[in-house]
Design a protein around this motif. Structure first.
Motif, PDB file in Angstrom:
ATOM      1  N   ASP A 178       0.848  -1.185   0.000  1.00 22.75           N
ATOM      2  CA  ASP A 178       0.000   0.000   0.000  1.00 22.75           C
ATOM      3  C   ASP A 178       0.887   1.239   0.000  1.00 22.75           C
ATOM      4  O   ASP A 178       2.113   1.137  -0.062  1.00 22.75           O
ATOM      5  CB  ASP A 178      -0.965  -0.012   1.189  1.00 22.75           C
ATOM      6  N   ALA A 179       0.275   2.396   0.054  1.00 26.17           N
ATOM      7  CA  ALA A 179       1.024   3.650  -0.063  1.00 26.17           C
ATOM      8  C   ALA A 179       2.030   3.838   1.072  1.00 26.17           C
ATOM      9  O   ALA A 179       3.004   4.587   0.927  1.00 26.17           O
ATOM     10  CB  ALA A 179       0.064   4.832  -0.114  1.00 26.17           C
ATOM     11  N   LEU A 180       1.816   3.139   2.199  1.00 32.49           N
ATOM     12  CA  LEU A 180       2.733   3.256   3.335  1.00 32.49           C
ATOM     13  C   LEU A 180       3.787   2.160   3.329  1.00 32.49           C
ATOM     14  O   LEU A 180       4.577   2.038   4.267  1.00 32.49           O
ATOM     15  CB  LEU A 180       1.949   3.224   4.647  1.00 32.49           C
ATOM     16  N   GLY A 181       3.788   1.332   2.281  1.00 30.36           N
ATOM     17  CA  GLY A 181       4.786   0.274   2.176  1.00 30.36           C
ATOM     18  C   GLY A 181       4.415  -1.010   2.863  1.00 30.36           C
ATOM     19  O   GLY A 181       5.245  -1.924   2.984  1.00 30.36           O
ATOM     20  N   ARG A 182       3.168  -1.116   3.337  1.00 28.50           N
ATOM     21  CA  ARG A 182       2.744  -2.330   4.033  1.00 28.50           C
ATOM     22  C   ARG A 182       2.244  -3.372   3.038  1.00 28.50           C
ATOM     23  O   ARG A 182       1.636  -3.031   2.011  1.00 28.50           O
ATOM     24  CB  ARG A 182       1.637  -1.990   5.031  1.00 28.50           C
ATOM     25  N   PRO A 183       2.496  -4.675   3.308  1.00 29.72           N
ATOM     26  CA  PRO A 183       2.021  -5.715   2.389  1.00 29.72           C
ATOM     27  C   PRO A 183       0.499  -5.757   2.346  1.00 29.72           C
ATOM     28  O   PRO A 183      -0.170  -5.547   3.378  1.00 29.72           O
ATOM     29  CB  PRO A 183       2.603  -7.004   2.974  1.00 29.72           C
ATOM     30  N   VAL A 184      -0.053  -6.007   1.181  1.00 28.39           N
ATOM     31  CA  VAL A 184      -1.498  -6.099   0.994  1.00 28.39           C
ATOM     32  C   VAL A 184      -1.849  -7.568   0.802  1.00 28.39           C
ATOM     33  O   VAL A 184      -1.530  -8.175  -0.227  1.00 28.39           O
ATOM     34  CB  VAL A 184      -1.959  -5.273  -0.223  1.00 28.39           C
ATOM     35  N   GLU A 185      -2.491  -8.137   1.789  1.00 25.42           N
ATOM     36  CA  GLU A 185      -2.889  -9.545   1.716  1.00 25.42           C
ATOM     37  C   GLU A 185      -4.228  -9.666   0.991  1.00 25.42           C
ATOM     38  O   GLU A 185      -5.104  -8.799   1.102  1.00 25.42           O
ATOM     39  CB  GLU A 185      -3.026 -10.128   3.123  1.00 25.42           C
ATOM     40  N   GLY A 186      -4.401 -10.719   0.215  1.00 30.30           N
ATOM     41  CA  GLY A 186      -5.672 -11.005  -0.442  1.00 30.30           C
ATOM     42  C   GLY A 186      -5.960 -10.170  -1.672  1.00 30.30           C
ATOM     43  O   GLY A 186      -7.087 -10.184  -2.179  1.00 30.30           O
TER      44      GLY A 186
END
Length: 445
Positions: free
Chosen positions: A57-65
């Motif tokens: 996501d825009a904050l660099g966090r992994p997007v699950e699913g």
């Protein structure tokens, strides 16, 4: 598993070529059955690669699913044909069908540069017409090649008698064509059929002036000069040495196509495979590939012919040379076998069919993948099933907790689209290549 042939000199070169290709040397030649049985595994090993799609996501966090749709756009491998009929068919319907059939299946086109017909009047080459064809190919995502820059198959009508002047004009033509089409046509068959340049019908009938010049300069020296001039005009062009001979004599020619420091003057070895009299066995296909793989450059099968009618090297006497239902069934089977074998060899990077249609095909033979009326033969459909089906990657996956999804696909260019709840879809293009990390990252807003 499969040996590099040792019939030519240069044992160290063979070992190095084998290592580069990932093909171990072995003591015994494989037979047809062995080669066919191993084709699928070789294709998976040499024509596919792994990739990982990483969604953040825009904050660099992994997007699950996240839903990831992956669709191949083009092959890295070049599936081609000459495109000599483009713009030359007798009616609009045939012209439209020819172009549609070509673009639907193929990503590589050979354009004609035969000097005798390309420049019938001195100083009036068919550059504008050629550019129209090449621009159309570019719009369709089709890579182009010029064929050939030098060949003594026919003297231009205006060619002078002075042999030194003919040589100068030949080198001038090479530089003109390569420079004129830089960025539009960057692959060239530089010299055609060097091994047997002094065929009697060429020397005495078809191109006596050009042949006399070639003989005076020297078989190999003339070829070297052509490559030097092509390289000067196109420093980044792909230069090909093309020949119908696949024997030791051709090897000896290639061995000599080096500069004063021993560096190769060519980038690719072009191999012709006009099989009017019958299709090569798996063992011969493999033997030819291994013979020339030892040079350590990509192999292009530049002119491939498999008939869908009576087999033979010349037109049948007193009867039209037509495609037949039995011949079309045989052609379809052999096309699958021939292409599968070549696609499974790691040194081969291109296959060019010779004449898409039976209409005005070389020698008048039923050699096309489509008939005279542009209707597809079974071979066209079987090749489509391979190139855009079995050897094509299209899939969907979901990302895991790390925001990743893994895939294995055929080498080439891809369109990747990612969707996730509450997020706008994001689409991005990537390339899947051998010996690369192939880590495809997409950031959702």
């Amino acid at each position: 598993m499969y040996p590099i042939n040792t019939i030519s000199k240069g044992g160290l070169a063979l070992v190095l070529a084998a290592a580069a290709l990932g093909v171990p040397l072995a003591a015994a030649e494989p037979d047809d059955g062995e080669l066919w049985a191993g084709a699928e595994s070789r294709i998976q090993r040499h024509r596919m690669a792994d990739a990982v799609v990483v969604v953040r996501d825009a904050l660099g966090r992994p997007v699950e699913g996240a839903e990831v749709r992956i669709e191949q756009k083009t092959h890295a491998f070049l599936f081609g044909c000459n495109i000599f009929l483009w713009g030359r068919l007798p009616d609009a319907g045939m012209e439209r069908a020819y172009r549609e059939r070509f673009a639907a299946l193929l990503n590589y086109a050979t354009l004609p540069f035969y000097w005798g017909s390309y420049e019938r009047r001195r100083g009036e080459p068919r550059h504008e017409e050629t550019e129209r064809v090449a621009r159309w190919c570019q719009q369709q995502g089709i890579v182009t090649k010029g064929h050939p820059l030098a060949w003594n198959n026919a003297d231009p009508p205006w060619l002078p008698d002075d042999l030194d002047e003919i040589r100068r004009l030949q080198m001038e033509r090479i530089e003109d064509c390569v420079r004129r089409f830089t960025g539009l046509i960057d692959r060239w068959d530089v010299v055609n059929e060097v091994t047997h340049f002094d065929r009697p019908q060429f020397v005495t009938i078809r191109a006596p002036k050009h042949s006399a010049m070639w003989e005076r300069v020297g078989q190999i020296e003339f070829a070297r000069q052509c490559f030097r001039h092509a390289r000067a005009a196109g420093p980044h062009a792909t230069l090909i040495i093309n020949d119908y001979r696949t024997d030791a004599a051709c090897e000896r020619v290639i061995e000599q196509l080096v500069d004063e420091n021993g560096r190769r003057l060519y980038d690719v070895i072009g191999i012709q495979s006009h099989m009017h009299g019958g299709v090569w066995s798996n063992a011969k296909i493999w033997e030819v590939c291994q013979r020339f793989a030892r040079f350590g450059v990509p192999l292009h099968f530049t002119e491939t012919t498999i008939l869908s009618g009576q087999q033979g090297r010349g037109r049948p006497r007193s009867t039209p040379w037509r495609s037949t239902p039995e011949g079309e069934a045989r052609q379809a089977r052999e096309v699958v076998r021939f292409y599968t074998m070549l696609f499974s060899h790691p040194a081969v990077e291109a296959i060019t069919w010779w004449d898409l249609s039976d209409y005005r095909a070389w020698k008048g033979a039923p050699a096309g993948l489509v008939r005279e009326d542009m209707s597809p033969k079974p071979a066209y459909q079987r090749l489509m099933d391979l190139v855009r089906g079995k050897w094509w990657t299209k899939l969907s996956l979901q990302t895991d907790q790390q925001g990743q999804g893994r895939l294995r696909g055929f080498l080439g260019d891809y369109a990747v689209t990612v969707t996730a709840p509450g997020k706008a879809p994001v689409a991005k293009d990537f390339s899947l290549a051998r010996r690369q990390t192939n880590r495809w990252q997409i950031v959702l807003p």
